[in-house]
Enzyme design. Sequence first.
Site, PDB file in Angstrom:
ATOM      1  N   CYS A  29       0.851  -1.192   0.000  1.00  0.00           N
ATOM      2  CA  CYS A  29       0.000   0.000   0.000  1.00  0.00           C
ATOM      3  C   CYS A  29       0.880   1.233   0.000  1.00  0.00           C
ATOM      4  CB  CYS A  29      -0.871   0.017   1.248  1.00  0.00           C
ATOM      5  SG  CYS A  29      -1.881  -1.444   1.369  1.00  0.00           S
ATOM      6  N   TYR A 173      -5.256 -13.479  -4.194  1.00  0.00           N
ATOM      7  CA  TYR A 173      -4.734 -12.998  -2.914  1.00  0.00           C
ATOM      8  C   TYR A 173      -5.468 -13.665  -1.756  1.00  0.00           C
ATOM      9  CZ  TYR A 173      -3.652  -9.133   0.449  1.00  0.00           C
ATOM     10  OH  TYR A 173      -3.247  -8.355   1.509  1.00  0.00           O
ATOM     11  N   HIS A 176      -2.809 -11.780   4.758  1.00  0.00           N
ATOM     12  CA  HIS A 176      -3.112 -10.617   5.596  1.00  0.00           C
ATOM     13  C   HIS A 176      -4.474 -10.654   6.266  1.00  0.00           C
ATOM     14  CE1 HIS A 176       0.143  -8.507   3.160  1.00  0.00           C
ATOM     15  NE2 HIS A 176       0.591  -8.650   4.385  1.00  0.00           N
ATOM     16  N   ASP A 268       3.348  -9.115   9.516  1.00  0.00           N
ATOM     17  CA  ASP A 268       4.128  -9.163   8.275  1.00  0.00           C
ATOM     18  C   ASP A 268       5.127  -7.999   8.247  1.00  0.00           C
ATOM     19  OD1 ASP A 268       4.868 -10.009   5.760  1.00  0.00           O
ATOM     20  OD2 ASP A 268       3.194  -9.054   4.729  1.00  0.00           O
TER      21      ASP A 268
END
Length: 680
Positions: A29, A173, A176, A268
């Site tokens: 991001c 994906y 997360h 992460d």
Amino acid sequence: MPSRYDILFQPIQIGPVTAPNRFYQVPHCNGFGWRMPKGMAAMRGMKAEGGWGVVCTEETEIHYTSDLSPFFEGRIWSDDDIPAWQVMTEAVHRSAHGALAGIELTYNSHDASNLYSRASAFGPRSMGITGGSGYEPGQTRAATKDDLKQVRKWHRNAAIRAKKAGFDIIYCYAAHNMTLAFHLLSKHNDRSDEYGGSLENRTRFFRELIEDTKEAVGDTCAVAVRFAVDELLGADGMQFDGEAHDIVAMLAELPDLWDVNVSSWKNDSTTSRFEKEGNQEKYISFVKKLTTKPVVGVGRYTSPDSMASAIERGIMDMIGAARPSIADPFLPNKIKEGRYEDIRECIGCNICVTGDTRFVPIRCTQNPTMGEEFRRGWHPEIIAPKKSDDEILIVGAGPAGLEAARALGQRGYHVILTDAKREAGGRVALESSLPNLSEWRRVMDWRLAQIQKIPNIYFYPSSPMTAKDILEAGAPHVILATGATWRRDGVGRYLSHPVKGNAKIFTPDDLMNANLPSGKVLIYDDDHYYMGGVLAELLAQNGCNVTLITPAPTISYWTQFTLEQDRILKRLHKLNVTLLENHFIASHTPTTATVTNVISSAESTLACDAIVMVTDRIPNDALYHELKPALADGQLKSLRIIGDAEAPNIIAQAIFSGHLAAREFDEVIDPDRTPFKVER
Ligand code: ADP
Ligand code: SF4
């Protein structure tokens, strides 16, 4: 370049495409997202220029029912979004070495707040929405089988659009703790249809997404998966030696690439305060044993030795990086050219993350040009040559002064840099000696190493300067980077008048200069970033009985934006630090402090031997005011105050301020015009 690094520059086949080397910028991001596509594209393009073999987008919404507002992520809702993505893929493809562009398609589940679209998000079951603030009112709807079919169709269409936009790698994906695919795999799935129950059933949706994507675009695009192999929740979550292992085994050869990490984002992107380089290896190393497809992993690798070793030891095939590529977009090229000491190593502070979490374009402590590629036209390695032979005197060699000196020196100016202290670095030298902040030294070490290589910069340590000294030095231009001093009186965001009393008062400056309190210590944190918590750690380690008190609703409030708050709290609990939120110090005596609840106004008295005030700082701007007349009467051609001396802020801002001063030197700045391009 020594041959042991050759492995980092070997091309590697990923399905139908070939990455030119092993440097892989994983999705991250950046706060630009769909709102500022030119800023985003220029930032990505810079990384390709700097040698990254693969450059990916951030998570990219495939449909309006997965609207990640208030965050600004990518969007590929319709064909209308294609042109904006083409700006990025073209920027990545412009690189001479053939960098590939990847896109991370996502259909988020309860992590999509849909605040903008007002749609109902689909979840494996009807569950509370966490996206946005973390605690949004509202729940998802339980996706029916038809809904899941619909999502697959949207994902497929998004993949086709992504291909049209020029992407080479297209992601499915499931990492997360954010996507529908991940939740169907995990504990949130209590379905009784063929998407729930057995592991095979729970894997069904993810498998279908991968198969659909391969079928739709797999002829020319690689299909990657991003999968979090551990949630660090023990048996309550996905575990690398449990179901994650079985999922990878089941899907092993299906995708063209495995990009694996741990979840959630907080785990992460851990800061250097909590984890070191390569910290994810123990979780992800099993993946390569189960698949012949290329494996990408992350772990804030900045050292070429660690990178080459991770590949040689069979942990991964490509070195994934978000932060190291932000701190140094030219990291791969620098390794290739044998310029290791030129690598601007990430310090693991997560200021870059605050671009996303505060909804602004990405910033970086080490790399002041990050996020400024498009709007200011800044390049991390190139700067305009000097426009005059004028000499510049810079007073103060903290982050602001060091960066101003380095960048002005790079421009070719004759720079004299002085500091009162024997050691350069200012606050960075002091703060990096606090518990677990040693990597922050990289901010000064990199700049000092660069300065040493530039012959036109002259550094004079142990040289305190008065206004008279400065004028006698005779430089026509003066830049003051004299820092700031922590206040002692309790005045800060909450209190606008000094706290009355006669307790022994300390400040962060005292503690960092080895003047430590003992016994029962109360730390009053009205700064809200790391300092209060770090000093609590320091004092607790030194045997003090510590109470950390803040007028904010949570301890170290702002560290939620750097993803550190949970770990800070855990550490402080472990050190038996007493935590007291929503309180300010009303008054004190040598043995007590009276504290007041900011909401109820209830007062209580705490025993204490000393108080540490972590509140506002006072800019050290006396020299500036003393020298202003010399500017007015023409003795000085220019006078500028930068960094904490101008306006105390975080280290990233001091570096930026120093860099800005160097870029703007000899330029005419019109205060009535915005000094950067605005995307509208
Ligand atoms: P910033 O974060 O803005 O760079 P710092 O506080 O880290 O600020 O650094 C300021 C530096 O300036 C310190 O190293 C300090 O020793 C130095 N300094 C402050 N006043 C003077 C002065 N009058 N002469 C020389 N050095 C000074
Ligand atoms: Fe690394 Fe900090 Fe820069 Fe992020 S902001 S890339 S963590 S140095």
